[in-house]
Design a protein around this motif. Sequence first.
Motif, PDB file in Angstrom:
ATOM      1  N   ARG A 138       0.857  -1.386   0.067  1.00 33.02           N
ATOM      2  CA  ARG A 138       0.032  -0.026   0.065  1.00 33.02           C
ATOM      3  C   ARG A 138       0.855   1.286  -0.020  1.00 33.02           C
ATOM      4  N   GLN A 139       2.042   1.279   0.824  1.00 29.97           N
ATOM      5  CA  GLN A 139       2.840   2.461   0.827  1.00 29.97           C
ATOM      6  C   GLN A 139       3.475   2.549  -0.489  1.00 29.97           C
ATOM      7  N   ALA A 140       3.956   1.421  -1.178  1.00 28.75           N
ATOM      8  CA  ALA A 140       4.399   1.482  -2.489  1.00 28.75           C
ATOM      9  C   ALA A 140       3.537   2.239  -3.547  1.00 28.75           C
ATOM     10  N   ARG A 141       2.299   1.801  -3.496  1.00 30.47           N
ATOM     11  CA  ARG A 141       1.377   2.210  -4.522  1.00 30.47           C
ATOM     12  C   ARG A 141       1.100   3.557  -4.200  1.00 30.47           C
ATOM     13  N   ALA A 142       0.944   4.054  -2.928  1.00 30.59           N
ATOM     14  CA  ALA A 142       0.683   5.281  -2.614  1.00 30.59           C
ATOM     15  C   ALA A 142       1.874   6.353  -3.164  1.00 30.59           C
ATOM     16  N   LYS A 143       3.083   5.827  -2.838  1.00 30.78           N
ATOM     17  CA  LYS A 143       4.440   6.561  -3.286  1.00 30.78           C
ATOM     18  C   LYS A 143       4.276   6.821  -4.945  1.00 30.78           C
ATOM     19  N   LYS A 144       3.883   5.920  -5.678  1.00 29.90           N
ATOM     20  CA  LYS A 144       3.920   6.032  -6.871  1.00 29.90           C
ATOM     21  C   LYS A 144       2.708   6.878  -7.559  1.00 29.90           C
ATOM     22  N   ARG A 145       1.526   6.898  -6.922  1.00 31.32           N
ATOM     23  CA  ARG A 145       0.545   7.643  -7.083  1.00 31.32           C
ATOM     24  C   ARG A 145       0.820   9.240  -7.033  1.00 31.32           C
ATOM     25  N   TRP A 146       1.335   9.489  -5.884  1.00 29.35           N
ATOM     26  CA  TRP A 146       1.490  10.830  -5.470  1.00 29.35           C
ATOM     27  C   TRP A 146       2.982  11.342  -5.872  1.00 29.35           C
ATOM     28  N   HIS A 147       3.689  10.618  -6.666  1.00 32.16           N
ATOM     29  CA  HIS A 147       5.270  10.989  -6.902  1.00 32.16           C
ATOM     30  C   HIS A 147       5.158  12.531  -7.788  1.00 32.16           C
ATOM     31  N   GLY A 148       4.332  12.476  -8.785  1.00 31.34           N
ATOM     32  CA  GLY A 148       4.396  13.490  -9.698  1.00 31.34           C
ATOM     33  C   GLY A 148       3.893  14.614  -8.951  1.00 31.34           C
ATOM     34  N   LYS A 149       2.690  14.807  -7.982  1.00 30.61           N
ATOM     35  CA  LYS A 149       2.320  15.758  -7.356  1.00 30.61           C
ATOM     36  C   LYS A 149       3.324  16.255  -6.524  1.00 30.61           C
ATOM     37  N   ARG A 150       4.262  15.331  -5.996  1.00 31.92           N
ATOM     38  CA  ARG A 150       4.831  15.636  -4.961  1.00 31.92           C
ATOM     39  C   ARG A 150       6.048  16.473  -5.387  1.00 31.92           C
ATOM     40  N   LEU A 151       6.506  16.120  -6.590  1.00 29.54           N
ATOM     41  CA  LEU A 151       7.682  16.780  -7.270  1.00 29.54           C
ATOM     42  C   LEU A 151       7.129  18.149  -7.703  1.00 29.54           C
ATOM     43  N   LYS A 152       5.922  18.345  -8.052  1.00 29.50           N
ATOM     44  CA  LYS A 152       5.274  19.539  -8.660  1.00 29.50           C
ATOM     45  C   LYS A 152       5.317  20.377  -7.478  1.00 29.50           C
ATOM     46  N   LYS A 153       5.124  20.134  -6.401  1.00 27.02           N
ATOM     47  CA  LYS A 153       4.726  20.768  -4.946  1.00 27.02           C
ATOM     48  C   LYS A 153       6.104  21.146  -4.414  1.00 27.02           C
ATOM     49  N   ILE A 154       7.414  20.530  -4.715  1.00 20.30           N
ATOM     50  CA  ILE A 154       8.660  20.888  -4.235  1.00 20.30           C
ATOM     51  C   ILE A 154       9.119  22.107  -5.223  1.00 20.30           C
ATOM     52  N   ALA A 155       8.792  21.688  -6.701  1.00 18.17           N
ATOM     53  CA  ALA A 155       9.255  22.669  -7.476  1.00 18.17           C
ATOM     54  C   ALA A 155       8.549  24.126  -7.647  1.00 18.17           C
ATOM     55  N   ASP A 156       7.165  24.004  -7.208  1.00  7.67           N
ATOM     56  CA  ASP A 156       6.758  25.176  -6.630  1.00  7.67           C
ATOM     57  C   ASP A 156       6.995  26.021  -5.626  1.00  7.67           C
ATOM     58  N   ALA A 157       7.384  25.112  -4.604  1.00  4.65           N
ATOM     59  CA  ALA A 157       7.989  26.037  -3.352  1.00  4.65           C
ATOM     60  C   ALA A 157       9.210  26.548  -3.754  1.00  4.65           C
ATOM     61  N   ALA A 158      10.319  25.741  -4.448  1.00  2.00           N
ATOM     62  CA  ALA A 158      11.513  26.324  -4.863  1.00  2.00           C
ATOM     63  C   ALA A 158      11.297  27.627  -5.693  1.00  2.00           C
ATOM     64  N   ALA A 159      10.257  27.788  -6.559  1.00  2.00           N
ATOM     65  CA  ALA A 159      10.044  28.718  -7.550  1.00  2.00           C
ATOM     66  C   ALA A 159       9.650  29.992  -6.633  1.00  2.00           C
ATOM     67  N   ASN A 160       8.860  29.944  -5.536  1.00  2.00           N
ATOM     68  CA  ASN A 160       8.237  30.770  -4.846  1.00  2.00           C
ATOM     69  C   ASN A 160       9.324  31.582  -4.074  1.00  2.00           C
ATOM     70  N   ASP A 161      10.129  30.482  -3.543  1.00  2.00           N
ATOM     71  CA  ASP A 161      11.452  31.196  -2.638  1.00  2.00           C
ATOM     72  C   ASP A 161      12.290  32.077  -3.370  1.00  2.00           C
ATOM     73  N   LEU A 162      12.419  31.662  -4.771  1.00  2.00           N
ATOM     74  CA  LEU A 162      13.222  32.461  -5.530  1.00  2.00           C
ATOM     75  C   LEU A 162      12.442  33.622  -6.018  1.00  2.00           C
ATOM     76  N   ALA A 163      11.164  33.869  -6.201  1.00  2.00           N
ATOM     77  CA  ALA A 163      10.348  35.123  -6.401  1.00  2.00           C
ATOM     78  C   ALA A 163      10.666  36.002  -5.248  1.00  2.00           C
ATOM     79  N   LYS A 164      10.474  35.397  -4.030  1.00  2.00           N
ATOM     80  CA  LYS A 164      10.577  36.128  -2.834  1.00  2.00           C
ATOM     81  C   LYS A 164      11.828  36.853  -2.712  1.00  2.00           C
ATOM     82  N   LYS A 165      13.038  36.192  -3.271  1.00  2.00           N
ATOM     83  CA  LYS A 165      14.147  36.730  -2.832  1.00  2.00           C
ATOM     84  C   LYS A 165      14.394  37.855  -4.053  1.00  2.00           C
TER      85      LYS A 165
END
Length: 213
Positions: free
Chosen positions: A186-213
């Motif tokens: 179940r954990q492996a299926r969940a990680k695979k299902r949410w892998h793309g959204k988690r990567l996008k969330k990390i990328a958006d957070a990094a872009a917001n930090d750059l925008a604030k700086k």
Amino acid sequence: MPAKGNQVIPNTHFHKDWQKRVKVWFARPMKAQKRRRTRLLKAAAIAPRPLKKLKPIVRCPGYRHNIRQRLGKGFTFLECKEAGLNYRYARTIGIYVDKKRKNKSVEGLQLNVQRLKEYMSKLVVFPKNGKMKNTKEQNAELKKEKANAVQLRGEIMPIPKVDKNEVEVMEITDDMKNYQAYHALRQARAKKRWHGKRLKKIADAAANDLAKK
């Protein structure tokens, strides 16, 4: 069956048209003997060449039957190249070549390459016309070897059979007893299902930090 009451009198046709509609199988035994004689004549004509050619080992298609191995139609161009063979020359020395099959795994490629190398190590090739451009003694020796050669009529390098009754015995450890397979799946299926959204969330957070700086 006679008619009952005021009904149509049955008019069944029992006279068959044997020339058109009836087919008998009285000639089957003789046909079998004829096919056997043809096989023997073919074997004598191509002797001492084997009756069959070398085929690769492939896996059956689909998830259900993929664990089983069988003989395929022919070797791929890549397998012949890795074994140091030209596929055109391979066809002339008793090797089937399939131009449509593709290699999907490294294990299957290595298995068939090793199969080709083993076949080449055991192969004995005689001149096609039975003569050599050397001395008469060498020609006589060649004829003697060809006459003493034994023709192989069975399958060339069959797949080794695995004894299914053999059972591997091992000691069950505490880690195996405590391992929760259902939870891990179940954990492996969940990680695979949410892998793309988690990567996008990390990328958006990094872009917001750059925008604030």
